[in-house]
Design an enzyme around this catalytic site. Structure first.
Site, PDB file in Angstrom:
ATOM      1  N   ASN A  77       0.877  -1.175   0.000  1.00 35.27           N
ATOM      2  CA  ASN A  77       0.000   0.000   0.000  1.00 35.27           C
ATOM      3  C   ASN A  77       0.914   1.224   0.000  1.00 35.27           C
ATOM      4  O   ASN A  77       1.477   1.574   1.037  1.00 35.27           O
ATOM      5  CB  ASN A  77      -0.897  -0.018   1.247  1.00 35.27           C
ATOM      6  CG  ASN A  77      -1.697   1.268   1.394  1.00 35.27           C
ATOM      7  OD1 ASN A  77      -1.832   2.039   0.434  1.00 35.27           O
ATOM      8  ND2 ASN A  77      -2.228   1.501   2.582  1.00 35.27           N
ATOM      9  N   LYS A 132       0.161   4.223  -0.204  1.00 34.70           N
ATOM     10  CA  LYS A 132      -0.483   5.412   0.384  1.00 34.70           C
ATOM     11  C   LYS A 132      -0.241   6.611  -0.538  1.00 34.70           C
ATOM     12  O   LYS A 132      -0.146   6.447  -1.743  1.00 34.70           O
ATOM     13  CB  LYS A 132       0.033   5.665   1.805  1.00 34.70           C
ATOM     14  CG  LYS A 132       0.001   4.425   2.681  1.00 34.70           C
ATOM     15  CD  LYS A 132       0.152   4.781   4.131  1.00 34.70           C
ATOM     16  CE  LYS A 132       0.342   3.527   4.949  1.00 34.70           C
ATOM     17  NZ  LYS A 132      -0.027   3.693   6.327  1.00 34.70           N
ATOM     18  N   GLU A 177      -5.805  -5.089  10.397  1.00 34.60           N
ATOM     19  CA  GLU A 177      -4.785  -4.067  10.614  1.00 34.60           C
ATOM     20  C   GLU A 177      -5.088  -3.324  11.920  1.00 34.60           C
ATOM     21  O   GLU A 177      -5.878  -2.366  11.915  1.00 34.60           O
ATOM     22  CB  GLU A 177      -4.784  -3.064   9.461  1.00 34.60           C
ATOM     23  CG  GLU A 177      -4.404  -3.663   8.128  1.00 34.60           C
ATOM     24  CD  GLU A 177      -3.736  -2.630   7.226  1.00 34.60           C
ATOM     25  OE1 GLU A 177      -2.668  -2.937   6.708  1.00 34.60           O
ATOM     26  OE2 GLU A 177      -4.264  -1.525   7.068  1.00 34.60           O
TER      27      GLU A 177
HETATM   28  C1  PEP Z   1      -0.913   0.119   5.913  1.00 32.39           C
HETATM   29  O1  PEP Z   1      -0.886   1.277   5.544  1.00 32.39           O
HETATM   30  O2  PEP Z   1      -1.830  -0.614   5.535  1.00 32.39           O
HETATM   31  C2  PEP Z   1       0.155  -0.370   6.794  1.00 32.39           C
HETATM   32  C3  PEP Z   1       0.047  -1.569   7.291  1.00 32.39           C
HETATM   33  O3  PEP Z   1       1.190   0.485   7.028  1.00 32.39           O
HETATM   34  P1  PEP Z   1       2.589   0.128   7.749  1.00 32.39           P
HETATM   35  O4  PEP Z   1       3.089  -1.165   7.139  1.00 32.39           O
HETATM   36  O5  PEP Z   1       3.491   1.290   7.415  1.00 32.39           O
HETATM   37  O6  PEP Z   1       2.321  -0.009   9.197  1.00 32.39           O
END
Ligand code: PEP
Length: 246
Positions: free
Chosen positions: A9, A11, A164
């Site tokens: 992801n 982002k 998550e």
């Molecule tokens: C995410 O944005 O879905 C995520 C898990 O971020 P990170 O791996 O940076 O914690």
């Protein structure tokens, strides 16, 4: 046996130059036994699709509209994504739930819109630190999942779920493999009550997954891969996680 899936992801990160370097690096590192996908910001999807033509790496978007088309300024429809070959779409990421007030029902409607155009929704669920500390983890993730189960009915088995925990996203704090497995097991049980195909469904873990903690998370019985934020922006780091899932 479920094949592992690792999804990056990105982002709101990237540029023409950075994306080209990242995708070239990834393609040089792969292929992997695990399925791999990257979810890029909307403006870059076309160039990501072009770069990945003929590659086993799939691509997806980070959100889609719950609506089919019309007067929804700024939104992107699932049909538009599908038209140029999108495979996955993340829905209900905690950043969208928190910063855009997305409700459980809106997330479920987005998943439904995605499925209507044969995209695979990656439905994110997870509790905040305050909710975990208050002993509400089970109630929160079950409530979030339940909206999607009720909205999709027998189609629920076509989604990918990502657990998550909000407190682990971008914080460097990862759930222990045992903490994550406990939530994955309860999600699997909830899905089993709704679908005879729940045993084939992928449930990903996300939240500060890195090369050095990926293997222990992915070795858990109900963890079928990862949704990776920060560590998906460097080809070497992301490739190491993909190897850990293979
Ligand atoms: C995410 O944005 O879905 C995520 C898990 O971020 P990170 O791996 O940076 O914690």
């Amino acid at each position: 046996m479920r094949r592992k899936l690792v999804v990056g992801n990105w982002k709101m990160n990237g540029s023409h130059a950075a994306n080209a370097e990242l995708l070239a690096g990834l393609q040089a590192e792969g292929p992997w036994v695990a399925e791999v996908a990257v979810c890029a910001p909307f403006p870059y999807l076309a160039e990501v699709a072009l770069s990945l033509q003929g590659s086993p790496i799939a691509w997806g978007a980070q959100d889609c509209s719950a609506h089919e088309s019309g007067a929804y300024t700024g939104e992107v429809g699932a049909a538009m994504l599908a038209e140029f070959g999108c495979r996955y779409v993340i829905v209900g990421h905690s950043e969208r739930r928190a910063f855009h007030q997305e409700s459980d029902q809106l997330v479920a409607d987005k998943a439904k819109a995605a499925l209507a155009h044969r995209l695979t929704p990656i439905v994110c669920v997870g509790e905040t630190l305050a909710e975990r500390d208050a002993g509400q983890t089970t109630a929160v993730v079950k409530r979030q999942m339940s909206a999607v189960i009720h909205t999709l009915a027998h189609c629920i088995s076509q989604v990918v779920v990502a657990y998550e925990p909000v407190w682990a996203i971008g914080t460097g704090k990862t759930a222990t493999p045992e903490q994550a497995q406990a939530v994955h097991a309860l999600l699997r049980a909830q899905l089993r009550a709704a679908s005879e195909h729940a045993g084939d469904m992928k449930i990903l873990y996300g939240g500060s997954v890195k090369a050095d903690n990926a293997a222990s998370l992915f070795s858990q019985a109900d963890i079928d891969g990862g949704l990776i934020g920060g560590a998906s922006l460097k080809a070497g780091d992301f490739a190491a996680i993909c190897r850990a899932a293979s």
